[in-house]
Write a protein that holds these residues in place. Structure first.
Motif, PDB file in Angstrom:
ATOM      1  N   PHE A 162      36.426  46.071  44.086  1.00 70.57           N
ATOM      2  CA  PHE A 162      36.194  45.530  42.739  1.00 70.57           C
ATOM      3  C   PHE A 162      37.445  45.658  41.880  1.00 70.57           C
ATOM      4  O   PHE A 162      37.792  44.729  41.135  1.00 70.57           O
ATOM      5  N   ALA A 163      38.142  46.777  41.991  1.00 74.43           N
ATOM      6  CA  ALA A 163      39.415  46.922  41.265  1.00 74.43           C
ATOM      7  C   ALA A 163      40.351  45.774  41.641  1.00 74.43           C
ATOM      8  O   ALA A 163      41.001  45.165  40.781  1.00 74.43           O
ATOM      9  N   GLY A 164      40.372  45.432  42.932  1.00 76.81           N
ATOM     10  CA  GLY A 164      41.212  44.319  43.405  1.00 76.81           C
ATOM     11  C   GLY A 164      40.796  42.983  42.816  1.00 76.81           C
ATOM     12  O   GLY A 164      41.641  42.133  42.495  1.00 76.81           O
ATOM     13  N   ALA A 165      39.478  42.790  42.652  1.00 79.79           N
ATOM     14  CA  ALA A 165      38.976  41.538  42.061  1.00 79.79           C
ATOM     15  C   ALA A 165      39.408  41.426  40.597  1.00 79.79           C
ATOM     16  O   ALA A 165      39.800  40.349  40.129  1.00 79.79           O
ATOM     17  N   VAL A 166      39.366  42.548  39.882  1.00 80.39           N
ATOM     18  CA  VAL A 166      39.819  42.558  38.483  1.00 80.39           C
ATOM     19  C   VAL A 166      41.308  42.235  38.422  1.00 80.39           C
ATOM     20  O   VAL A 166      41.746  41.377  37.648  1.00 80.39           O
ATOM     21  N   ILE A 167      42.080  42.903  39.259  1.00 78.88           N
ATOM     22  CA  ILE A 167      43.535  42.688  39.292  1.00 78.88           C
ATOM     23  C   ILE A 167      43.846  41.222  39.585  1.00 78.88           C
ATOM     24  O   ILE A 167      44.731  40.619  38.957  1.00 78.88           O
ATOM     25  N   ASP A 168      43.101  40.632  40.507  1.00 76.70           N
ATOM     26  CA  ASP A 168      43.320  39.235  40.866  1.00 76.70           C
ATOM     27  C   ASP A 168      43.184  38.309  39.656  1.00 76.70           C
ATOM     28  O   ASP A 168      43.919  37.334  39.522  1.00 76.70           O
ATOM     29  N   LYS A 169      42.254  38.647  38.761  1.00 78.44           N
ATOM     30  CA  LYS A 169      42.009  37.795  37.592  1.00 78.44           C
ATOM     31  C   LYS A 169      42.937  38.083  36.405  1.00 78.44           C
ATOM     32  O   LYS A 169      43.172  37.205  35.579  1.00 78.44           O
ATOM     33  N   VAL A 170      43.404  39.318  36.281  1.00 73.28           N
ATOM     34  CA  VAL A 170      44.135  39.677  35.043  1.00 73.28           C
ATOM     35  C   VAL A 170      45.623  39.964  35.259  1.00 73.28           C
ATOM     36  O   VAL A 170      46.343  40.264  34.311  1.00 73.28           O
ATOM     37  N   LYS A 171      46.099  39.868  36.506  1.00 79.84           N
ATOM     38  CA  LYS A 171      47.446  40.365  36.832  1.00 79.84           C
ATOM     39  C   LYS A 171      48.576  39.761  36.007  1.00 79.84           C
ATOM     40  O   LYS A 171      49.574  40.423  35.749  1.00 79.84           O
ATOM     41  N   GLU A 172      48.399  38.520  35.545  1.00 81.66           N
ATOM     42  CA  GLU A 172      49.459  37.886  34.739  1.00 81.66           C
ATOM     43  C   GLU A 172      49.664  38.591  33.398  1.00 81.66           C
ATOM     44  O   GLU A 172      50.717  38.462  32.773  1.00 81.66           O
ATOM     45  N   HIS A 173      48.650  39.311  32.965  1.00 86.88           N
ATOM     46  CA  HIS A 173      48.683  39.904  31.613  1.00 86.88           C
ATOM     47  C   HIS A 173      49.156  41.354  31.598  1.00 86.88           C
ATOM     48  O   HIS A 173      49.267  41.959  30.538  1.00 86.88           O
ATOM     49  N   PHE A 174      49.419  41.929  32.778  1.00 83.89           N
ATOM     50  CA  PHE A 174      49.750  43.355  32.860  1.00 83.89           C
ATOM     51  C   PHE A 174      50.983  43.599  33.720  1.00 83.89           C
ATOM     52  O   PHE A 174      51.302  42.820  34.606  1.00 83.89           O
ATOM     53  N   THR A 175      51.650  44.718  33.448  1.00 90.18           N
ATOM     54  CA  THR A 175      52.692  45.217  34.333  1.00 90.18           C
ATOM     55  C   THR A 175      52.010  46.132  35.339  1.00 90.18           C
ATOM     56  O   THR A 175      51.370  47.114  34.951  1.00 90.18           O
ATOM     57  N   ILE A 176      52.122  45.792  36.618  1.00 90.08           N
ATOM     58  CA  ILE A 176      51.442  46.577  37.647  1.00 90.08           C
ATOM     59  C   ILE A 176      52.468  47.044  38.685  1.00 90.08           C
ATOM     60  O   ILE A 176      52.930  46.262  39.507  1.00 90.08           O
ATOM     61  N   HIS A 177      52.840  48.327  38.574  1.00 93.68           N
ATOM     62  CA  HIS A 177      53.713  48.941  39.583  1.00 93.68           C
ATOM     63  C   HIS A 177      52.958  50.145  40.105  1.00 93.68           C
ATOM     64  O   HIS A 177      53.174  51.272  39.654  1.00 93.68           O
ATOM     65  N   CYS A 178      52.070  49.914  41.034  1.00 89.65           N
ATOM     66  CA  CYS A 178      51.122  50.958  41.407  1.00 89.65           C
ATOM     67  C   CYS A 178      50.607  50.622  42.792  1.00 89.65           C
ATOM     68  O   CYS A 178      50.006  49.565  42.997  1.00 89.65           O
ATOM     69  N   ASP A 179      50.888  51.482  43.764  1.00 88.28           N
ATOM     70  CA  ASP A 179      50.525  51.180  45.153  1.00 88.28           C
ATOM     71  C   ASP A 179      49.018  51.046  45.352  1.00 88.28           C
ATOM     72  O   ASP A 179      48.566  50.236  46.159  1.00 88.28           O
ATOM     73  N   SER A 180      48.239  51.861  44.616  1.00 88.41           N
ATOM     74  CA  SER A 180      46.787  51.759  44.795  1.00 88.41           C
ATOM     75  C   SER A 180      46.282  50.410  44.283  1.00 88.41           C
ATOM     76  O   SER A 180      45.371  49.820  44.867  1.00 88.41           O
ATOM     77  N   SER A 181      46.903  49.892  43.225  1.00 85.36           N
ATOM     78  CA  SER A 181      46.531  48.556  42.723  1.00 85.36           C
ATOM     79  C   SER A 181      46.930  47.468  43.714  1.00 85.36           C
ATOM     80  O   SER A 181      46.176  46.517  43.945  1.00 85.36           O
ATOM     81  N   LEU A 182      48.113  47.618  44.300  1.00 85.22           N
ATOM     82  CA  LEU A 182      48.585  46.656  45.299  1.00 85.22           C
ATOM     83  C   LEU A 182      47.627  46.624  46.497  1.00 85.22           C
ATOM     84  O   LEU A 182      47.220  45.558  46.972  1.00 85.22           O
ATOM     85  N   MET A 183      47.232  47.809  46.947  1.00 88.70           N
ATOM     86  CA  MET A 183      46.306  47.893  48.071  1.00 88.70           C
ATOM     87  C   MET A 183      44.950  47.275  47.713  1.00 88.70           C
ATOM     88  O   MET A 183      44.367  46.521  48.494  1.00 88.70           O
ATOM     89  N   ALA A 184      44.455  47.601  46.524  1.00 86.34           N
ATOM     90  CA  ALA A 184      43.161  47.074  46.078  1.00 86.34           C
ATOM     91  C   ALA A 184      43.194  45.548  46.037  1.00 86.34           C
ATOM     92  O   ALA A 184      42.262  44.879  46.505  1.00 86.34           O
ATOM     93  N   HIS A 185      44.272  45.011  45.491  1.00 87.18           N
ATOM     94  CA  HIS A 185      44.389  43.558  45.379  1.00 87.18           C
ATOM     95  C   HIS A 185      44.437  42.900  46.762  1.00 87.18           C
ATOM     96  O   HIS A 185      43.767  41.890  47.013  1.00 87.18           O
ATOM     97  N   ASN A 186      45.227  43.478  47.672  1.00 90.30           N
ATOM     98  CA  ASN A 186      45.311  42.935  49.037  1.00 90.30           C
ATOM     99  C   ASN A 186      43.960  42.985  49.752  1.00 90.30           C
ATOM    100  O   ASN A 186      43.553  42.030  50.414  1.00 90.30           O
ATOM    101  N   LEU A 187      43.281  44.096  49.599  1.00 92.29           N
ATOM    102  CA  LEU A 187      41.970  44.284  50.213  1.00 92.29           C
ATOM    103  C   LEU A 187      40.997  43.203  49.738  1.00 92.29           C
ATOM    104  O   LEU A 187      40.255  42.611  50.528  1.00 92.29           O
ATOM    105  N   TYR A 188      41.029  42.948  48.434  1.00 92.63           N
ATOM    106  CA  TYR A 188      40.124  41.934  47.873  1.00 92.63           C
ATOM    107  C   TYR A 188      40.495  40.525  48.338  1.00 92.63           C
ATOM    108  O   TYR A 188      39.628  39.769  48.796  1.00 92.63           O
TER     109      TYR A 188
END
Length: 241
Positions: A162-188
């Motif tokens: 679910f974290a990955g699904a959120v990231i997929d929708k909002v990533k343009e609006h945030f600075t994301i330098h975080c391996d757990s976020s990268l993994m979550a997004h890839n997983l989703y």
């Protein structure tokens, strides 16, 4: 150009202390099933939800407010509670205008941890209210922590998904330098075409489906926007935002 806010993903309650939650939107995520149940109950007209971290406290508060004492421990109805943690229990004809006092093994506990760490902007998210969460995060324009409830401090995949699904929708609006976020997004993104099929591999799926038969719950919990409401934590209650 103004700097974008940051977004981090905390993969377990045991890691939450590593993140600064002040002046940050904390999204509490417990897909199977607390935050899906919260979305369903508010969407179907619950007055509000009081999340508590202990069963006796839930029983006591529900008596005080004339509410429904609900929740689970280890996936099943806890002794002393009148209703469980299935989102499908909280239909409109059952929950409308009522107060729900909810306690769960992971999700409500994590919410209280976030509060104890100084969080002042807390929402709860799951696939059934994905769009409301994403819209809120973009609109607030604050730093974000996607806080996964996991299972008894261990990592679990469905919350990370679910974290990955959120990231997929909002990533343009945030600075994301975080391996757990990268993994979550890839997983989703790798599994978004059939989340239910992918979920068949998950530990918590086996716990809920093989032991208790909650397949309909799981399907609801993984379906986007079927209870699209914003559960916002204010004055010890979750209200419709």
């Amino acid at each position: 150009m103004s700097q974008k806010p940051t977004l981090y993903t905390s993969l377990s309650p045991a890691l939450l202390h590593l993140y600064d939650v002040k002046d940050t939107v904390v999204v509490v995520i417990d897909v199977f099933r607390a935050t899906s149940t919260i979305a369903a109950a508010l969407y179907n007209g619950a007055q509000y939800i009081i999340p508590v971290d202990a069963v006796p406290r839930a029983v006591e508060i529900s008596r005080e407010v004339g509410g429904i004492a609900a929740g689970e421990r280890d996936g099943k109805l806890a002794e002393g509670l009148s209703h469980g943690n299935s989102p499908l229990e909280y239909t409109k004809d059952f929950i409308e205008n009522k107060i729900l006092v909810l306690t769960t093994t992971n999700g409500t506990r994590l919410l209280h941890m976030a509060l104890a760490n100084g969080a002042d902007d807390i929402v709860t998210g799951s696939f059934p209210n994905l769009s409301s969460i994403c819209n809120y995060l973009v609109k607030q324009g604050k730093n974000v922590i996607l806080a996964c409830a996991g299972w008894k401090d261990r990592f679990n995949i469905e919350d990370t998904l679910f974290a990955g699904a959120v990231i997929d929708k909002v990533k343009e609006h945030f600075t994301i330098h975080c391996d757990s976020s990268l993994m979550a997004h890839n997983l989703y993104t790798q599994n978004q075409s059939d989340l239910l099929k992918f979920a068949e591999n998950l530990t918590h799926y086996h716990r809920l489906v093989n032991r208790f038969g909650y397949i309909d719950d799981i399907e609801f919990c993984l379906t986007a926007d079927v209870a699209d409401v914003l559960p916002l934590y204010k004055e010890e209650k979750l209200i419709r935002g």
